[in-house]
Motif scaffolding. Sequence first.
Motif, PDB file in Angstrom:
ATOM      1  N   ILE A 183     -14.663   3.793   6.167  1.00 26.06           N
ATOM      2  CA  ILE A 183     -14.115   2.738   6.232  1.00 26.06           C
ATOM      3  C   ILE A 183     -14.660   1.184   7.228  1.00 26.06           C
TER       4      ILE A 183
ATOM      5  N   SER B 240       0.863  -0.951   0.227  1.00 22.88           N
ATOM      6  CA  SER B 240       0.198   0.242   0.146  1.00 22.88           C
ATOM      7  C   SER B 240       0.907   1.062  -0.065  1.00 22.88           C
TER       8      SER B 240
ATOM      9  N   TYR C 249      -5.292  -0.914   7.919  1.00 28.64           N
ATOM     10  CA  TYR C 249      -5.803  -1.688   6.812  1.00 28.64           C
ATOM     11  C   TYR C 249      -5.806  -2.410   5.848  1.00 28.64           C
ATOM     12  N   SER C 250      -4.450  -2.918   6.337  1.00 33.56           N
ATOM     13  CA  SER C 250      -3.525  -4.667   6.284  1.00 33.56           C
ATOM     14  C   SER C 250      -4.935  -5.320   6.693  1.00 33.56           C
TER      15      SER C 250
ATOM     16  N   LEU D 167      -9.360   4.240   1.062  1.00 31.67           N
ATOM     17  CA  LEU D 167      -8.595   4.498   2.046  1.00 31.67           C
ATOM     18  C   LEU D 167      -7.180   6.506   2.131  1.00 31.67           C
TER      19      LEU D 167
ATOM     20  N   ALA E  20      -8.128  -5.820   6.115  1.00 31.80           N
ATOM     21  CA  ALA E  20      -8.162  -6.765   4.180  1.00 31.80           C
ATOM     22  C   ALA E  20      -8.183  -7.525   4.878  1.00 31.80           C
TER      23      ALA E  20
ATOM     24  N   THR F 151      -7.431  -3.509  -2.674  1.00 29.41           N
ATOM     25  CA  THR F 151      -8.169  -1.853  -2.169  1.00 29.41           C
ATOM     26  C   THR F 151      -6.827  -1.622  -1.387  1.00 29.41           C
ATOM     27  N   LEU F 152      -6.613  -2.721  -1.365  1.00 26.90           N
ATOM     28  CA  LEU F 152      -4.487  -1.956  -0.222  1.00 26.90           C
ATOM     29  C   LEU F 152      -3.340  -0.696  -1.466  1.00 26.90           C
TER      30      LEU F 152
ATOM     31  N   PRO G 121      -6.913   6.885   8.977  1.00 21.52           N
ATOM     32  CA  PRO G 121      -8.623   6.019   9.695  1.00 21.52           C
ATOM     33  C   PRO G 121      -9.558   7.070   9.459  1.00 21.52           C
TER      34      PRO G 121
ATOM     35  N   ALA H  84      -1.566   4.339  10.078  1.00 23.47           N
ATOM     36  CA  ALA H  84      -3.363   3.315   8.942  1.00 23.47           C
ATOM     37  C   ALA H  84      -2.408   1.877   8.452  1.00 23.47           C
TER      38      ALA H  84
ATOM     39  N   LEU I 243      -3.844   2.778  -1.476  1.00 27.62           N
ATOM     40  CA  LEU I 243      -4.522   3.815  -0.544  1.00 27.62           C
ATOM     41  C   LEU I 243      -3.695   4.978  -0.822  1.00 27.62           C
TER      42      LEU I 243
END
Length: 276
Positions: free
Chosen positions: A107, A20, A74-75, A98, A78, A87-88, A102, A70, A91
């Motif tokens: 999200i 990301s 996020y990872s 993303l 996911a 989606t990563l 955050p 973040a 970023l």
Amino acid sequence: MDKTVLQKTAVEIRKGILTSVHSAKAGHPGGSLSAADLLTYLYFEKMNIDPKDPKKSDRDRFVLSKGHAAPALYSTLAHRGYFPVETLTTLRQIGSILQGHPDMKHIPGVDMSSGSLGQGISAAVGIALAGKLSDQNYKTYALLGDGEIQEGQVWEAAMLAAHQHLNNLVLIVDNNNLQIDGAIDEVNSPYPIDKKFEAFNFFVIPVEDGNDFSQLEAAFNKADTVTDQPVAIIMKTVKGKGVSFMENQASWHGTAPNDEQYALAMEELTKAGEQL
């Protein structure tokens, strides 16, 4: 979950962090990598959550007070199934859910928007207090950076948490000893961190290696036994953990890897995963 499975999951989460940040050509890999094991443990082992029902009322809550990490959150989300891993790569792009910090409005799985350092813990205290007032049994976890606790708002929130006997609140300090300008004890030392939280009437649990799942498990199991105080887990970690040339280097606090560095880092992580 088996520790080896957690270790393999953490490797994949680290790959997602790097992917990301590399895709965005911006972001904060160092402090994301140091927190990857903690987030893996919370989301895959500890917390009462359901990716299919992200807003269920009795879920445990998590606040990333060090919001610049973040990419790690996020990872983790996911790989836990809250949204597609693909989606990563979006970023920090316009139109992506993303963004650099955050955002709870867009999200799935994010319980609190965060980014301005020091403010996340105040939100976490409020969430924990709301749980008490509404007789709900969820726990609230919040991750703070060791540089972040230089902020005065952290200690105002800590004072209230202890005054309200928020035994449903667990703060975790990611003590990787580095912030954007260098070593935290050289910039503005918060040490001794444990004694400060004890002075604010927290039950303090030190973790010598916060990148070790056995030690994390022991700490959180101990936290569950505390009945009348909030808990602070002070975990020593390695900034940039898992990528040899990023480890213990303050320069990787907010620097994205170039193509060559990304390839090298992914190769290292792939080998680490294969060896588990």
